[in-house]
Design an enzyme around this catalytic site. Structure first.
Site, PDB file in Angstrom:
ATOM      1  N   LYS A  58       0.527   4.101   5.810  1.00 26.90           N
ATOM      2  CA  LYS A  58       0.499   2.637   5.816  1.00 26.90           C
ATOM      3  C   LYS A  58      -0.920   2.090   5.770  1.00 26.90           C
ATOM      4  O   LYS A  58      -1.195   1.129   5.051  1.00 26.90           O
ATOM      5  CB  LYS A  58       1.192   2.084   7.072  1.00 26.90           C
ATOM      6  N   LEU A 106      -4.662  12.031  -1.506  1.00 23.01           N
ATOM      7  CA  LEU A 106      -5.978  12.057  -2.120  1.00 23.01           C
ATOM      8  C   LEU A 106      -6.941  12.924  -1.323  1.00 23.01           C
ATOM      9  O   LEU A 106      -7.029  12.807  -0.102  1.00 23.01           O
ATOM     10  CB  LEU A 106      -6.531  10.626  -2.207  1.00 23.01           C
ATOM     11  N   ALA A 153       2.582  -1.304  13.056  1.00 27.09           N
ATOM     12  CA  ALA A 153       2.338  -0.020  13.704  1.00 27.09           C
ATOM     13  C   ALA A 153       3.627   0.784  13.692  1.00 27.09           C
ATOM     14  O   ALA A 153       4.680   0.269  14.075  1.00 27.09           O
ATOM     15  CB  ALA A 153       1.851  -0.227  15.139  1.00 27.09           C
ATOM     16  N   GLU A 182      -0.875  -5.110   8.611  1.00 27.94           N
ATOM     17  CA  GLU A 182      -0.319  -3.768   8.798  1.00 27.94           C
ATOM     18  C   GLU A 182       0.386  -3.665  10.142  1.00 27.94           C
ATOM     19  O   GLU A 182      -0.209  -3.929  11.187  1.00 27.94           O
ATOM     20  CB  GLU A 182      -1.416  -2.705   8.721  1.00 27.94           C
ATOM     21  N   PRO A 233      -0.408   9.480  -4.702  1.00 32.12           N
ATOM     22  CA  PRO A 233      -0.495  10.896  -4.320  1.00 32.12           C
ATOM     23  C   PRO A 233      -1.418  11.044  -3.122  1.00 32.12           C
ATOM     24  O   PRO A 233      -2.198  10.143  -2.799  1.00 32.12           O
ATOM     25  CB  PRO A 233      -1.108  11.549  -5.569  1.00 32.12           C
ATOM     26  N   ILE A 281       2.472   7.895   7.795  1.00 33.90           N
ATOM     27  CA  ILE A 281       2.965   8.113   6.427  1.00 33.90           C
ATOM     28  C   ILE A 281       2.054   7.512   5.366  1.00 33.90           C
ATOM     29  O   ILE A 281       2.330   7.673   4.177  1.00 33.90           O
ATOM     30  CB  ILE A 281       4.384   7.540   6.249  1.00 33.90           C
ATOM     31  N   LYS A 297      -4.598  -5.805  11.473  1.00 33.49           N
ATOM     32  CA  LYS A 297      -3.611  -5.024  12.223  1.00 33.49           C
ATOM     33  C   LYS A 297      -3.506  -5.684  13.585  1.00 33.49           C
ATOM     34  O   LYS A 297      -4.421  -5.575  14.415  1.00 33.49           O
ATOM     35  CB  LYS A 297      -4.030  -3.570  12.367  1.00 33.49           C
TER      36      LYS A 297
END
Length: 207
Positions: free
Chosen positions: A16, A185, A101, A99, A183, A14, A33
């Protein structure tokens, strides 16, 4: 000042990584991460570098799993046992953007969800949500799950086309701040992302 900010989502794929990398680059923060699952298309830390995070601001993953599944399943397939002790927040000199998962309730091990790990850290959370159909339910459920674990939510970053009613409804019912909406990109690169972050996100949420 040392601090950590967690970027999690309502689902997978989505945006992230885009949000986490954009924030790390814009805030001059470190990017981490802790668990990368799936390496066929490269890793998210490589994406973060491409999107403007300097290589010396990238913290290596605690686990790199080849199978592109939920971390608990990917680890089992890869023959790896995820040890929560290796998932402590790394000490960095400054802000650390972490971040997750998949979504907030994705399991890392049989008895450990990402949201549980966030709660152990006690770090505030930024929620990344789609603007497409279903986002109200997914977002409010995620907000409830985070709050049930005592986590502070800095706000929501929406990704996609503007859907004013959905965005307003989530903020009102969930009692969360609208940090803004990115938005989609095209092209997506360090320059376009930096410009979009400055134009569309309320960076005072991270002050």
């Amino acid at each position: 000042m040392r601090r950590a900010i967690v970027v999690t989502g309502t689902d997978t794929e989505i945006g992230k990584t885009v949000v986490a990398a954009g924030l790390a680059a814009r805030l001059g923060a470190f990017y981490w991460k802790p668990v990368q699952a799936g390496l066929d298309d490269g890793s998210d830390r490589e994406t973060a570098v491409r999107l403007g995070v300097p290589t010396d601001r990238i913290v290596a993953e605690a686990y790199r799993l080849t199978t592109p599944y939920s971390p608990h399943r990917a680890a089992a397939i890869d023959g790896v046992a995820i040890d929560p002790a290796r998932l402590s927040l790394p000490a960095v000199d400054g802000t650390l953007i972490v971040e997750g998962a998949g979504g907030a309730l994705v399991p890392l091990a049989d008895d450990l969800l990402f949201a549980d790990l966030f709660a152990r850290w006690g770090a505030p959370v930024v929620l990344v949500a789609r603007t497409t159909l279903g986002t109200i339910n997914h977002s409010l459920l995620t907000i409830e799950a985070l709050r049930a674990r005592g986590l502070a939510i800095l706000g929501v970053v929406f990704v996609g086309e503007r859907q004013e009613d959905s965005e307003t409804t989530i903020a009102r019912i969930g009692g969360v701040r609208r940090i803004g909406r990115l938005p989609r990109l095209d092209p997506l690169d360090a320059g376009t992302l930096a410009a979009a972050i400055d134009a569309h996100l309320d960076l005072e949420a991270f002050a």
